[in-house]
Design an enzyme around this catalytic site. Structure first.
Site, PDB file in Angstrom:
ATOM      1  N   TYR A 100       0.827  -1.206   0.000  1.00  0.00           N
ATOM      2  CA  TYR A 100       0.000   0.000   0.000  1.00  0.00           C
ATOM      3  C   TYR A 100       0.863   1.258   0.000  1.00  0.00           C
ATOM      4  CZ  TYR A 100      -3.944   2.966   1.509  1.00  0.00           C
ATOM      5  OH  TYR A 100      -4.923   3.922   1.607  1.00  0.00           O
ATOM      6  N   SER A 173       3.439  -6.623   2.256  1.00  0.00           N
ATOM      7  CA  SER A 173       2.333  -5.925   2.905  1.00  0.00           C
ATOM      8  C   SER A 173       1.009  -6.287   2.208  1.00  0.00           C
ATOM      9  CB  SER A 173       2.595  -4.408   2.900  1.00  0.00           C
ATOM     10  OG  SER A 173       1.680  -3.734   3.727  1.00  0.00           O
ATOM     11  N   MET A 174       0.268  -5.296   1.676  1.00  0.00           N
ATOM     12  CA  MET A 174      -0.947  -5.656   0.947  1.00  0.00           C
ATOM     13  C   MET A 174      -0.621  -6.483  -0.290  1.00  0.00           C
ATOM     14  SD  MET A 174      -3.701  -2.561   1.118  1.00  0.00           S
ATOM     15  CE  MET A 174      -4.434  -2.036   2.677  1.00  0.00           C
ATOM     16  N   ASP A 220       6.428  -5.750  13.771  1.00  0.00           N
ATOM     17  CA  ASP A 220       5.534  -5.138  12.790  1.00  0.00           C
ATOM     18  C   ASP A 220       4.330  -4.526  13.511  1.00  0.00           C
ATOM     19  OD1 ASP A 220       3.850  -4.522  10.634  1.00  0.00           O
ATOM     20  OD2 ASP A 220       4.420  -6.320   9.520  1.00  0.00           O
ATOM     21  N   HIS A 252       7.726  -3.360   9.965  1.00  0.00           N
ATOM     22  CA  HIS A 252       6.902  -3.737   8.818  1.00  0.00           C
ATOM     23  C   HIS A 252       7.693  -3.687   7.515  1.00  0.00           C
ATOM     24  CE1 HIS A 252       3.245  -4.367   6.562  1.00  0.00           C
ATOM     25  NE2 HIS A 252       3.344  -3.200   5.933  1.00  0.00           N
TER      26      HIS A 252
END
Length: 307
Positions: A100, A173-174, A220, A252
């Site tokens: 993202y 991530s996403m 994270d 993260h």
């Protein structure tokens, strides 16, 4: 002939001989011994015998070239194709997607790292930096198809290089959530590496049969391990080859370009793709049955090593 094919033919022949013996009047024929297990040349082996230093090196045995992909391409936001030189035959193709509000630059390091070990890799931007995991799954698939189409084009620098049946995905991530989603929806994906994966709401990750290495970041605070990476790992069936690698103290962003332990990520990432996309059993030793947590970069490692 590929030894996997030979092995399957041997199994079928043994079964036929056993059946013929029974039908010929011998009610208790001795079953034939199983064919020997495959130890080498079992799949699509390429490159020298691996070692830890070999896997942790910045580059593998092949030189790498790149070809740009326009942002006007259909289905995703453009990117870069990384491909090896000095090797022959077709190779697996891997698509890598960022997270993202992030760009290709955050994950681009995977391109030359993997390509130098004998893969064609396409690192991409997304159509919008705000795209959600399901959209990123669709874009990963579009990127794989684009690379395969380029391999089928005589005018492409990667003409004839890709085996369309060997496809893998990586996402952060996403994008990691997207790689899990695509694997759940498309069992033909041969290997997946979700990094610090983020996915909210209901999912179908219990449908995943794709060998999956989840890379988690211990500290994270965006996609916490306890809410994302760890339950996603548990969701994947125990019958599926899977592993969980947690980076000690990682935020993260622990899997992004510029992270200080790209060597450990590269080691496991290369080994995973080699083992499950190239079916190269020489790499099993780096994924199964050793004390992974003796490396200070790793705070937790789980695996099931089904086969």
């Amino acid at each position: 002939m590929n030894q996997l094919i030979i092995k399957n033919l041997a199994i079928a022949l043994n079964a036929l001989l056993f059946s013929l013996a029974a039908s010929a009047g011998n009610p208790n024929p001795e079953p034939p011994p199983p064919p020997p297990s495959c130890e080498s040349n079992c799949g699509f082996e390429r490159g020298p015998n691996p070692s830890v230093s070999y896997l942790e090196a910045d580059r593998g045995p092949y030189q790498v070239r790149t070809s740009g992909v326009s942002s006007w391409v259909s289905g995703f936001g453009g990117g870069t194709i990384h491909y090896p030189t000095g090797t022959t035959g077709t190779m697996g193709v891997i698509a890598v997607v960022p997270g993202y509000v992030s760009y290709e630059s955050s994950i681009e390091w995977w391109g030359p790292r993997l390509a130098s070990h004998g893969f064609v890799v396409i690192t991409i931007d997304t159509s919008s930096i705000y795209d959600q995991p399901n959209s990123r799954a669709t874009q990963l698939n579009a990127a794989l198809n684009y690379a395969i189409d380029q391999s089928n084009s005589s005018g492409s620098p990667i003409s004839g290089m890709i085996d369309p049946n060997r496809r893998g995905v990586i996402g952060w991530s996403m994008g990691g959530g997207g790689s899990l989603k695509l694997s759940a929806d498309d069992p033909s994906i041969m290997a997946a590496i979700p990094q610090a994966p983020y996915y909210s709401g209901r999912n179908n990750f219990d449908d995943i049969t794709t060998p999956t290495l989840i890379i988690a970041c211990e500290n994270d605070t965006v996609a916490s391990v306890s809410s994302h990476a760890s339950p996603f790992y548990r969701d994947i069936p125990s019958s599926t080859n899977k592993a969980f690698l947690e980076i000690n103290g990682g935020s993260h962003y622990c899997a992004n370009s510029g992270y200080s332990d790209e060597d450990i990520l590269g080691k496991y990432g290369i080994a995973w793709m080699k083992r499950y996309m190239d079916l190269d059993q020489r790499y099993t030793q780096f994924l199964c049955g050793v004390n992974h947590e003796s490396d200070r970069s790793i705070s937790e490692y789980r695996e099931n090593c089904v086969n």
